[in-house]
Enzyme design. Structure first.
Site, PDB file in Angstrom:
ATOM      1  N   VAL A  14       0.841  -1.203   0.000  1.00 24.72           N
ATOM      2  CA  VAL A  14       0.000   0.000   0.000  1.00 24.72           C
ATOM      3  C   VAL A  14       0.877   1.254   0.000  1.00 24.72           C
ATOM      4  CG1 VAL A  14      -1.854   1.239   1.186  1.00 24.72           C
ATOM      5  CG2 VAL A  14      -1.841  -1.273   1.194  1.00 24.72           C
ATOM      6  N   TYR A 144      -5.155 -10.839  14.482  1.00 23.79           N
ATOM      7  CA  TYR A 144      -5.014  -9.640  13.636  1.00 23.79           C
ATOM      8  C   TYR A 144      -6.257  -8.753  13.776  1.00 23.79           C
ATOM      9  CZ  TYR A 144      -4.703  -7.278   8.990  1.00 23.79           C
ATOM     10  OH  TYR A 144      -4.657  -6.382   7.948  1.00 23.79           O
ATOM     11  N   LYS A 148      -6.465  -4.860  15.192  1.00 23.81           N
ATOM     12  CA  LYS A 148      -6.907  -3.771  14.305  1.00 23.81           C
ATOM     13  C   LYS A 148      -8.153  -3.066  14.861  1.00 23.81           C
ATOM     14  CE  LYS A 148      -4.078  -3.926  10.689  1.00 23.81           C
ATOM     15  NZ  LYS A 148      -3.396  -2.761  10.119  1.00 23.81           N
ATOM     16  N   THR A 172     -10.585  -3.447   1.591  1.00 28.29           N
ATOM     17  CA  THR A 172     -10.793  -4.879   1.377  1.00 28.29           C
ATOM     18  C   THR A 172      -9.445  -5.486   0.976  1.00 28.29           C
ATOM     19  OG1 THR A 172     -11.349  -4.407  -0.910  1.00 28.29           O
ATOM     20  CG2 THR A 172     -13.191  -4.554   0.655  1.00 28.29           C
ATOM     21  N   ASN A 173      -9.462  -6.638   0.365  1.00 25.25           N
ATOM     22  CA  ASN A 173      -8.240  -7.333  -0.051  1.00 25.25           C
ATOM     23  C   ASN A 173      -7.513  -6.506  -1.127  1.00 25.25           C
ATOM     24  OD1 ASN A 173      -6.448  -9.469  -0.892  1.00 25.25           O
ATOM     25  ND2 ASN A 173      -7.920 -10.908  -0.017  1.00 25.25           N
ATOM     26  N   VAL A 174      -6.235  -6.194  -0.863  1.00 24.28           N
ATOM     27  CA  VAL A 174      -5.476  -5.294  -1.749  1.00 24.28           C
ATOM     28  C   VAL A 174      -4.489  -6.101  -2.601  1.00 24.28           C
ATOM     29  CG1 VAL A 174      -4.063  -3.186  -1.790  1.00 24.28           C
ATOM     30  CG2 VAL A 174      -5.469  -3.685   0.225  1.00 24.28           C
ATOM     31  N   HIS A 187      -1.261 -12.984   0.680  1.00 29.05           N
ATOM     32  CA  HIS A 187      -2.686 -12.980   0.354  1.00 29.05           C
ATOM     33  C   HIS A 187      -2.906 -13.753  -0.950  1.00 29.05           C
ATOM     34  CE1 HIS A 187      -2.990  -9.581   3.248  1.00 29.05           C
ATOM     35  NE2 HIS A 187      -4.165 -10.146   3.460  1.00 29.05           N
ATOM     36  N   LYS A 195       2.464 -18.818  -7.652  1.00 33.81           N
ATOM     37  CA  LYS A 195       2.297 -20.260  -7.890  1.00 33.81           C
ATOM     38  C   LYS A 195       2.073 -20.554  -9.379  1.00 33.81           C
ATOM     39  CE  LYS A 195       0.772 -21.306  -3.245  1.00 33.81           C
ATOM     40  NZ  LYS A 195      -0.306 -21.556  -2.287  1.00 33.81           N
ATOM     41  N   ASP A 278     -10.888 -22.665   3.430  1.00 35.02           N
ATOM     42  CA  ASP A 278     -11.553 -21.636   2.622  1.00 35.02           C
ATOM     43  C   ASP A 278     -11.583 -20.294   3.351  1.00 35.02           C
ATOM     44  OD1 ASP A 278     -12.212 -22.737   0.203  1.00 35.02           O
ATOM     45  OD2 ASP A 278     -14.219 -23.400   0.826  1.00 35.02           O
TER      46      ASP A 278
HETATM   47  P1  NAP Z   1       3.099  -5.210   3.412  1.00 36.00           P
HETATM   48  O1  NAP Z   1       3.281  -5.127   1.947  1.00 36.00           O
HETATM   49  O2  NAP Z   1       3.410  -6.483   4.112  1.00 36.00           O
HETATM   50  O3  NAP Z   1       3.947  -4.026   4.054  1.00 36.00           O
HETATM   51  C1  NAP Z   1       4.025  -3.898   5.434  1.00 36.00           C
HETATM   52  C2  NAP Z   1       4.795  -2.642   5.730  1.00 36.00           C
HETATM   53  O4  NAP Z   1       4.877  -2.509   7.147  1.00 36.00           O
HETATM   54  C3  NAP Z   1       6.231  -2.666   5.204  1.00 36.00           C
HETATM   55  O5  NAP Z   1       6.609  -1.372   4.817  1.00 36.00           O
HETATM   56  C4  NAP Z   1       7.013  -3.096   6.434  1.00 36.00           C
HETATM   57  O6  NAP Z   1       8.358  -2.637   6.415  1.00 36.00           O
HETATM   58  C5  NAP Z   1       6.226  -2.391   7.532  1.00 36.00           C
HETATM   59  N1  NAP Z   1       6.419  -3.012   8.827  1.00 36.00           N
HETATM   60  C6  NAP Z   1       6.088  -4.285   9.202  1.00 36.00           C
HETATM   61  N2  NAP Z   1       6.458  -4.496  10.481  1.00 36.00           N
HETATM   62  C7  NAP Z   1       7.015  -3.345  10.923  1.00 36.00           C
HETATM   63  C8  NAP Z   1       7.603  -2.935  12.133  1.00 36.00           C
HETATM   64  N3  NAP Z   1       7.689  -3.772  13.179  1.00 36.00           N
HETATM   65  N4  NAP Z   1       8.107  -1.681  12.222  1.00 36.00           N
HETATM   66  C9  NAP Z   1       8.038  -0.854  11.166  1.00 36.00           C
HETATM   67  N5  NAP Z   1       7.476  -1.152   9.994  1.00 36.00           N
HETATM   68  C10 NAP Z   1       6.981  -2.392   9.870  1.00 36.00           C
HETATM   69  O7  NAP Z   1       1.622  -4.845   3.817  1.00 36.00           O
HETATM   70  P2  NAP Z   1       0.504  -4.023   3.038  1.00 36.00           P
HETATM   71  O8  NAP Z   1      -0.324  -5.026   2.315  1.00 36.00           O
HETATM   72  O9  NAP Z   1       1.099  -2.883   2.319  1.00 36.00           O
HETATM   73  O10 NAP Z   1      -0.364  -3.512   4.258  1.00 36.00           O
HETATM   74  C11 NAP Z   1      -0.432  -2.153   4.608  1.00 36.00           C
HETATM   75  C12 NAP Z   1      -1.612  -1.940   5.543  1.00 36.00           C
HETATM   76  O11 NAP Z   1      -2.805  -2.328   4.864  1.00 36.00           O
HETATM   77  C13 NAP Z   1      -1.544  -2.794   6.805  1.00 36.00           C
HETATM   78  O12 NAP Z   1      -1.950  -2.028   7.909  1.00 36.00           O
HETATM   79  C14 NAP Z   1      -2.520  -3.924   6.523  1.00 36.00           C
HETATM   80  O13 NAP Z   1      -3.055  -4.429   7.724  1.00 36.00           O
HETATM   81  C15 NAP Z   1      -3.550  -3.224   5.679  1.00 36.00           C
HETATM   82  N6  NAP Z   1      -4.350  -4.082   4.810  1.00 36.00           N
HETATM   83  C16 NAP Z   1      -3.739  -4.854   3.851  1.00 36.00           C
HETATM   84  C17 NAP Z   1      -4.524  -5.649   3.030  1.00 36.00           C
HETATM   85  C18 NAP Z   1      -3.915  -6.517   1.936  1.00 36.00           C
HETATM   86  O14 NAP Z   1      -4.669  -7.252   1.276  1.00 36.00           O
HETATM   87  N7  NAP Z   1      -2.616  -6.481   1.697  1.00 36.00           N
HETATM   88  C19 NAP Z   1      -5.909  -5.664   3.183  1.00 36.00           C
HETATM   89  C20 NAP Z   1      -6.500  -4.845   4.143  1.00 36.00           C
HETATM   90  C21 NAP Z   1      -5.693  -4.062   4.951  1.00 36.00           C
HETATM   91  P3  NAP Z   1       9.515  -3.450   5.620  1.00 36.00           P
HETATM   92  O15 NAP Z   1       9.320  -3.182   4.160  1.00 36.00           O
HETATM   93  O16 NAP Z   1      10.773  -2.863   6.124  1.00 36.00           O
HETATM   94  O17 NAP Z   1       9.329  -4.894   5.985  1.00 36.00           O
HETATM   95  P1  GDP Z   2      -8.655 -13.219   3.357  1.00 36.54           P
HETATM   96  O1  GDP Z   2      -9.364 -12.463   2.295  1.00 36.54           O
HETATM   97  O2  GDP Z   2      -8.359 -12.399   4.552  1.00 36.54           O
HETATM   98  O3  GDP Z   2      -9.335 -14.495   3.703  1.00 36.54           O
HETATM   99  O4  GDP Z   2      -7.223 -13.567   2.850  1.00 36.54           O
HETATM  100  P2  GDP Z   2      -6.540 -14.202   1.554  1.00 36.54           P
HETATM  101  O5  GDP Z   2      -6.122 -13.131   0.637  1.00 36.54           O
HETATM  102  O6  GDP Z   2      -5.480 -15.075   2.116  1.00 36.54           O
HETATM  103  O7  GDP Z   2      -7.646 -15.059   0.763  1.00 36.54           O
HETATM  104  C1  GDP Z   2      -8.037 -16.282   1.257  1.00 36.54           C
HETATM  105  C2  GDP Z   2      -8.925 -17.027   0.279  1.00 36.54           C
HETATM  106  O8  GDP Z   2      -8.183 -17.411  -0.891  1.00 36.54           O
HETATM  107  C3  GDP Z   2      -9.412 -18.330   0.927  1.00 36.54           C
HETATM  108  O9  GDP Z   2     -10.679 -18.670   0.410  1.00 36.54           O
HETATM  109  C4  GDP Z   2      -8.350 -19.335   0.452  1.00 36.54           C
HETATM  110  O10 GDP Z   2      -8.824 -20.685   0.460  1.00 36.54           O
HETATM  111  C5  GDP Z   2      -8.113 -18.844  -0.972  1.00 36.54           C
HETATM  112  N1  GDP Z   2      -6.787 -19.245  -1.504  1.00 36.54           N
HETATM  113  C6  GDP Z   2      -6.590 -20.112  -2.521  1.00 36.54           C
HETATM  114  N2  GDP Z   2      -5.283 -20.313  -2.741  1.00 36.54           N
HETATM  115  C7  GDP Z   2      -4.624 -19.517  -1.850  1.00 36.54           C
HETATM  116  C8  GDP Z   2      -3.233 -19.270  -1.599  1.00 36.54           C
HETATM  117  O11 GDP Z   2      -2.338 -19.825  -2.229  1.00 36.54           O
HETATM  118  N3  GDP Z   2      -2.952 -18.373  -0.604  1.00 36.54           N
HETATM  119  C9  GDP Z   2      -3.926 -17.727   0.108  1.00 36.54           C
HETATM  120  N4  GDP Z   2      -3.581 -16.842   1.049  1.00 36.54           N
HETATM  121  N5  GDP Z   2      -5.249 -17.971  -0.095  1.00 36.54           N
HETATM  122  C10 GDP Z   2      -5.583 -18.843  -1.068  1.00 36.54           C
END
Ligand code: NAP
Ligand code: GDP
Length: 328
Positions: A14, A144, A148, A172-174, A187, A195, A278
């Site tokens: 993000v 988690y 949050k 939502t899922n990013v 994710h 994969k 799932d």
């Molecule tokens: P990400 O790609 O895993 O990045 C996580 C970031 O947090 C990285 O910059 C990491 O730094 C930093 N970080 C982790 N632990 C830390 C610590 N102990 N001290 C300082 N920095 C730390 O995650 P993201 O997907 O961008 O997520 C960003 C936000 O969006 C999070 O709050 C997450 O909960 C939220 N979110 C994500 C999703 C999703 O699908 N990805 C969905 C909903 C909400 P480094 O690069 O140095 O490791």
């Molecule tokens: P969620 O949206 O927080 O549940 O997180 P995920 O992004 O991990 O999505 C999970 C959904 O994707 C579940 O229904 C899993 O069964 C399905 N899924 C299928 N293959 C994978 C995989 O390789 N990794 C993850 N994380 N989820 C998978």
């Protein structure tokens, strides 16, 4: 005084999305960089935000006036199921340090990032901003989710006791460039992109976890980035805003896998491993509040965003966070 915007977690999916928008939208436009703004994108190597002293030093160094707080321990379903306590503790520590240091140093505004995972498992759909605390979250990610949720509680307490302008965003899922592509911890989209890439490269089957039936809403990191910038500049209320595509835009995991197969141009065998979890079946969230405030907003079509993300992965495989670089 010029604005200094500190993005914690600025090197993640993000954070990189926000950096891209700030650098690529026309300067002075609604989402572009404004004159007098300084943007800082911090990583964990600069300060481990689990540690109060390192957090204080980071704030002393940059003296932020605004904070977009993204830093978190983040992972997909399988990682959340395995490390519930670590997700709870690490995220509690990070959030407490960032919010309290922001309060102590007089930061004018903090937007923290939650997730639709925070919502109750059993609740009427669609999810909206009023339903966060109406019941327990899904068991698969309760560590988690509870950490949050507490950010929303803290935001209200900081406002009531000290008048702080702290709020939150609920994406939502990013997915997008600079995602975490770890095969087991990521994710669903980045895990399956990786994969599928390996299956094509090695001539092996492409195996998707679970039944493929669950539904999710996905948001492109560069769209989400614009919404964070909008929220930073134009939204001043403690209540969270769901940052999402419409509730009618749920996609099944099978549809996601099909779209990835197309984007990667994979022509081999493809199946579902139904022994894998799932997770939550669906969690549709409404973006009504967002749209009522922001007006028109154009989301990137899913397949276009996915194609861009897959192309980024293919072009940056050597430096992407794949977690397995040396073993494949
Ligand atoms: P990400 O790609 O895993 O990045 C996580 C970031 O947090 C990285 O910059 C990491 O730094 C930093 N970080 C982790 N632990 C830390 C610590 N102990 N001290 C300082 N920095 C730390 O995650 P993201 O997907 O961008 O997520 C960003 C936000 O969006 C999070 O709050 C997450 O909960 C939220 N979110 C994500 C999703 C999703 O699908 N990805 C969905 C909903 C909400 P480094 O690069 O140095 O490791
Ligand atoms: P969620 O949206 O927080 O549940 O997180 P995920 O992004 O991990 O999505 C999970 C959904 O994707 C579940 O229904 C899993 O069964 C399905 N899924 C299928 N293959 C994978 C995989 O390789 N990794 C993850 N994380 N989820 C998978």
């Amino acid at each position: 005084m010029p604005d200094v915007i500190l993005v914690t977690g600025g090197t993640g999916l993000v954070g990189r999305g926000i950096k891209w928008v700030i650098e690529n939208e026309p300067e002075g436009s609604r989402f572009g960089k404004r004159p007098g703004e300084t943007w800082i994108f911090a990583s964990s190597s600069e300060a481990d935000l689990k540690d109060p002293e390192q957090t204080r030093k980071l704030f002393q160094k940059y003296k932020p006036t605004h904070v977009i707080h993204l830093a978190a321990l983040v992972g997909g379903l399988f990682k959340n199921m395995k490390y519930k306590l670590t997700f709870l503790r690490d995220n509690n520590l990070i959030n407490d340090n960032v919010l309290h240091t922001s309060y102590e140093t007089g930061v004018k505004k903090v937007i923290s990032c939650l997730s639709t995972c925070v919502f109750p498992d059993k609740v009427t759909y669609p999810l909206d901003e009023t339903k966060i605390h109406l019941g327990l979250p899904h068991d698969s990610n309760f560590g988690y989710a509870h950490a949050k949720r507490m950010v929303d509680v803290a935001n209200h307490a900081y406002k009531d006791q000290f008048g702080c302008n702290f709020t939150s965003a609920i994406p939502t899922n990013v997915f997008g460039p600079y995602d975490n592509y770890d095969l087991e911890g990521a994710h669903v989209i980045p895990a399956l992109v990786h994969k599928c890439y390996l299956a094509k490269k090695n001539g092996t089957p492409f195996i998707v976890g679970g039944t493929g039936k669950p539904l999710r809403q996905f948001i492109y990191s560069r769209d989400l980035a614009k919404l964070f910038i909008w929220q930073l500049r134009e939204y001043d209320d403690v209540e969270p805003v769901i940052l999402s595509v419409g509730e009618d835009e749920e996609v099944s995991i099978k549809d996601v896998a099909d779209a990835i197969v197309k984007a990667v141009d994979f022509r081999g065998e493809y199946s579902f491993d139904t022994t894998r979890a799932d997770g939550q079946f669906r969690k549709p969230a409404t973006n009504k509040k967002l749209l009522s405030l922001i007006g028109d907003f154009e989301f990137t079509p899913f397949q276009k965003a996915l194609d861009e993300s897959v192309q980024w992965f293919l072009q940056n495989y050597d430096t992407a966070r794949t977690g397995v670089k040396n073993s494949t």
